[in-house]
Design a protein around this motif. Structure first.
Motif, short mmCIF file in Angstrom:
data_model
loop_
_atom_site.label_atom_id
_atom_site.label_comp_id
_atom_site.label_asym_id
_atom_site.label_seq_id
_atom_site.Cartn_x
_atom_site.Cartn_y
_atom_site.Cartn_z
N ASP A 1 0.85 -1.19 0.00
CA ASP A 1 0.00 0.00 0.00
C ASP A 1 0.89 1.24 0.00
N PRO A 2 0.78 2.10 -1.01
CA PRO A 2 1.70 3.23 -1.12
C PRO A 2 1.50 4.30 -0.05
N VAL A 3 0.37 4.30 0.65
CA VAL A 3 0.09 5.38 1.60
C VAL A 3 0.21 4.92 3.06
N ARG A 4 0.75 3.71 3.28
CA ARG A 4 0.93 3.22 4.65
C ARG A 4 2.39 2.86 4.88
N GLN A 5 2.85 3.07 6.09
CA GLN A 5 4.22 2.71 6.44
C GLN A 5 4.39 1.19 6.29
N VAL A 6 5.58 0.80 5.84
CA VAL A 6 5.79 -0.62 5.55
C VAL A 6 5.74 -1.47 6.83
N GLY A 7 6.19 -0.91 7.94
CA GLY A 7 6.14 -1.65 9.19
C GLY A 7 4.72 -1.99 9.60
N ALA A 8 3.81 -1.04 9.42
CA ALA A 8 2.41 -1.28 9.76
C ALA A 8 1.80 -2.36 8.88
N GLN A 9 2.27 -2.43 7.63
CA GLN A 9 1.73 -3.46 6.72
C GLN A 9 2.18 -4.85 7.13
N VAL A 10 3.42 -4.98 7.62
CA VAL A 10 3.88 -6.27 8.13
C VAL A 10 3.14 -6.61 9.43
N GLU A 11 2.87 -5.60 10.22
CA GLU A 11 2.18 -5.79 11.50
C GLU A 11 0.76 -6.32 11.31
N ARG B 1 13.55 3.11 11.76
CA ARG B 1 13.45 4.02 10.61
C ARG B 1 12.79 3.30 9.44
N ARG B 2 13.18 2.06 9.20
CA ARG B 2 12.57 1.29 8.12
C ARG B 2 11.07 1.09 8.39
N TYR B 3 10.71 0.84 9.63
CA TYR B 3 9.31 0.64 9.99
C TYR B 3 8.48 1.85 9.53
N ARG B 4 9.01 3.04 9.72
CA ARG B 4 8.24 4.27 9.45
C ARG B 4 8.27 4.70 7.99
N GLN B 5 9.09 4.03 7.18
CA GLN B 5 9.19 4.46 5.79
C GLN B 5 8.01 3.95 4.96
#
Length: 532
Positions: A103-113, A145-149
Motif C-alpha cells: 500500500d503506497p500510503v501506509r508505512q511498511v512496518g504497519a503493513q507487516v504488523e 526508521r525502516r518501519y516508518r518508511q
C-alpha cells in the motif's frame, strides 16, 4: 510426511465462451523444508498453479478438478473464513511485484504488523517489537526508521525484503514465492534468495518457487517441475532434470540459458571508432550519476555496459542517443561531438543512431498499429506530407524491416496489445532498423523476456549485426547475457567504469572485486555449466 500434495489439479478461467481450462492434471508433492521450483515461460500455468494452492485465484478463476491437501486439510473445500485463518499463518505468499503488493500510503512496518494483528494475540508493543525482529532477519539495519518508511522510499530489493518479512511473520509451514526476484539486479537477487534459503534452513519452512528463470531454479531448488501450456511435462530432482532432461521442452529451456548458450563470435570490428567517450560526467541535483567515464566503440562490434540499477549505465545510453545532455567531458558519435547538443541538435544523427528499450510496449503510441509503430522514424524524416502518399511510399521499407526482425508482413496490420512480449521486442527492433542505422543502443532489451524468447532475440540481433555490419552498445545488468552476445564489456559501479576489456578476459580473470561479485551472483552458474 508430505506437507503439500497436489493431485490431478485442473484450473480454468471463465470468459465469454464459458470455462476454459488453463492448467491440466498437475500432480506434485512437497516435503517439509523442501524447495519445489515450478518453471516455465509466461502462460505456462505455473503462477495459476501457485495461486490455486493458496486459494488466491481471481474471481474468474476456478478449480475444475483434482485435490490440494495441506497436511490433513483439503484446501479446495475451504470456506472464506477457513482461508483467512490459514493464509498468512500456515501458508503464505511472496508476490512478484512489491510495487503493486504494498500500500503506497501506509508505512511498511504497519503493513507487516497486519499479519501479526490477524494471526497472533500480541499487543501493540509486542507486535512492533516483532516487526523489528523480522526486519533484522531480512537484513535491515536501523529497523525503526525502516518501519516508518513508505514503499516509495525503499529500493526494489528493500521492498521485496518487506514482503518476505510479512510472509514469514507468523512462521508458516509453506511459502509460495511467485517470481520473488523478477526484475532485481543479480546481486540483490542473490541476497533475497540467500535470505529465503536461510529462513528455510532455520525454520524448516517448505517453499514452492514459481519462476521463469531456470538458473534460479537450478541454484535454489531440490525438485523441479517444468510446465508448458498448462501441463507438467517433467518433474524430478533438480540435478537430474538439469543434467539429463527427458522432455524436448526442458531441453530447449536448458539450452536457452545464456550462461550455457554463448553465441559464436564473428567480430567484424574494423578498427574505425564510431563512439568515443572521454571523462564523461552527468550530475543530477548535486549527485553525479556518471563520473569520469571513458570508453570507445568500434564499427561492427558489440560493446556492453553492465552494472546494477543506479550504476549509471542507462544515463550513459541516454547521453549517447541525445536524450540527455552531459554535464562535462566529451562524447563523439560518428565523428560528431554531441556533448552539448540539444535533442533538436542531435536530430541529424537520428538516422544513424537508434535505440531499443527494455519495455517496448511503453515506448509505442497506444493509438498505433504495428505499421505505424515501425513507420514512425520514417515519418520524422519524410518530405511528403500527405498521409496516404507517405504511407504508400514507406510500405516496402516497413515490411522489409519487419521481415528482417523475423516477423511476417501481415503483422503490420496488428496492434501491439495483440502481440507477445517477444513479438513486441521484434517490432521495436524493426522500428530501430527501418532507417538503416549504423549504431543501435540496446537498453536492457531482453530483461523482461522468457529465457527461450530471450535466446531467440539474441540470435536475431547477432544475425542482423553480421548481415548489416551494425554496431551495438548493449546495456544490461545480466552478465550471462553479456557473455552470450558481446565482444567487449565495461563494468560500471556508482557512475564509474571499474573494469573493461574483451568479454572473455573480464569473465575469466576479473580484476575488480565488484566484477567478481557480479560473476558470483549469476544464477545457476555452477550446475548449468556442469551440465554441458
Amino acid at each position: 510426511m508430505t506437507l503439500l500434495a497436489v493431485d490431478d489439479l485442473t484450473v480454468g478461467y471463465r470468459g465469454p465462451r464459458g470455462l476454459t481450462p488453463v492448467v491440466h492434471h498437475v500432480s506434485v508433492q512437497v516435503e517439509p523444508g523442501q524447495v519445489l521450483a515450478l518453471v516455465g515461460e509466461s502462460g505456462s500455468g505455473k503462477t495459476t498453479t501457485g495461486h490455486a494452492i493458496l486459494g488466491l485465484l481471481p474471481a474468474s478463476g476456478e478449480v475444475i478438478g483434482g485435490r490440494i491437501r495441506f497436511r490433513d486439510q483439503e484446501l479446495t473445500e475451504l470456506s472464506a473464513k477457513g482461508w483467512r485463518d490459514l493464509r498468512g499463518r500456515a501458508v503464505s505468499l511472496i508476490p512478484q511485484d512489491p510495487g503493486v503488493s504494498l500500500d503506497p500510503v501506509r508505512q511498511v512496518g504497519a503493513q507487516v504488523e497486519d499479519v501479526l494483528l490477524l494471526h497472533t494475540d500480541l499487543d501493540a508493543t509486542a507486535r512492533r517489537n516483532r516487526v523489528h525482529e523480522l526486519f533484522e532477519q531480512v537484513g535491515f539495519t536501523d529497523v525503526e526508521r525502516r518501519y516508518r518508511q513508505y514503499p516509495h522510499e525503499l529500493s526494489g530489493g528493500m521492498r521485496q525484503r518487506v514482503l518476505i518479512a510479512a510472509a514469514i511473520a507468523a512462521e508458516p509451514d509453506l511459502i509460495i514465492a511467485d517470481e520473488p526476484t523478477s526484475g532485481l539486479d543479480a546481486t540483490v537477487q542473490k541476497q533475497v534468495l540467500d535470505l529465503i534459503d536461510d529462513l528455510r534452513a532455520r525454520t524448516g519452512t517448505a517453499v514452492v518457487l514459481v519462476t521463469h528463470d531456470l538458473g534460479v531454479a537450478a541454484d535454489r531448488s531440490d525438485v523441479i517441475g517444468v510446465m508448458q501450456d498448462g501441463r507438467l511435462v517433467e518433474v524430478g530432482p533438480t540435478a537430474e532434470v538439469i543434467g539429463t532432461p527427458q522432455h524436448p521442452y526442458t531441453r530447449q529451456l536448458v539450452e536457452s540459458v545464456p550462461s550455457r548458450a554463448a553465441l559464436p563470435r564473428t567480430n567484424r570490428a574494423t578498427g574505425e571508432k564510431v563512439i568515443e567517450v572521454r571523462d564523461l560526467r552527468k550530475v543530477y541535483g548535486g549527485h553525479a550519476a556518471v563520473e569520469g567515464t571513458s570508453f570507445e566503440v568500434r564499427q561492427g562490434e558489440t560493446f556492453a555496459i553492465v552494472g546494477e540499477s543506479g550504476s549509471g549505465k542507462s544515463t550513459t545510453a541516454r547521453i549517447l542517443t541525445g536524450l540527455t545532455r552531459a554535464t562535462s567531458g566529451s562524447v563523439e558519435v560518428l565523428g560528431t561531438d554531441v556533448t552539448g547538443l540539444s535533442r533538436r541538435g542531435f536530430r541529424p544523427l537520428r538516422r544513424d543512431v537508434q535505440i531499443v528499450y527494455q519495455n517496448p510496449y511503453s515506448s509505442f503510441d497506444p493509438r498505433f498499429d504495428v505499421f505505424d509503430v515501425v513507420e514512425e522514424p520514417l515519418r520524422s524524416f519524410a518530405r511528403e506530407r500527405l498521409p496516404w502518399k507517405r504511407r504508400a511510399a514507406h510500405e516496402e521499407r516497413v515490411i522489409a524491416a519487419l521481415e528482417a526482425a523475423a516477423l511476417p508482413a501481415d503483422f503490420a496490420k496488428r496492434h501491439p496489445r495483440e502481440l507477445s512480449g517477444g513479438q513486441r521486442q521484434r517490432v521495436a527492433i524493426a522500428r530501430a532498423l527501418v532507417l538503416e542505422p549504423k549504431v543501435v543502443i540496446l537498453d536492457e532489451p531482453i530483461s523482461a523476456l522468457d529465457v527461450s524468447v530471450a535466446a531467440q532475440i539474441l540470435a536475431l540481433l547477432k544475425r542482423l549485426q553480421q548481415e548489416r555490419g551494425l554496431t551495438y552498445v548493449f546495456i544490461s545488468h545480466d552478465l550471462a547475457v553479456v557473455r552470450a552476445i558481446s565482444d567487449r564489456v565495461a563494468v560500471m559501479s556508482n557512475g564509474r567504469i571499474v573494469e573493461q576489456g574483451p568479454v572473455e578476459d573480464v569473465f575469466s580473470d576479473p580484476q575488480d572485486e565488484y566484477t567478481v561479485q557480479l560473476l558470483d551472483a549469476i544464477a545457476g552458474r555452477d550446475l548449468l555449466v556442469a551440465a554441458r
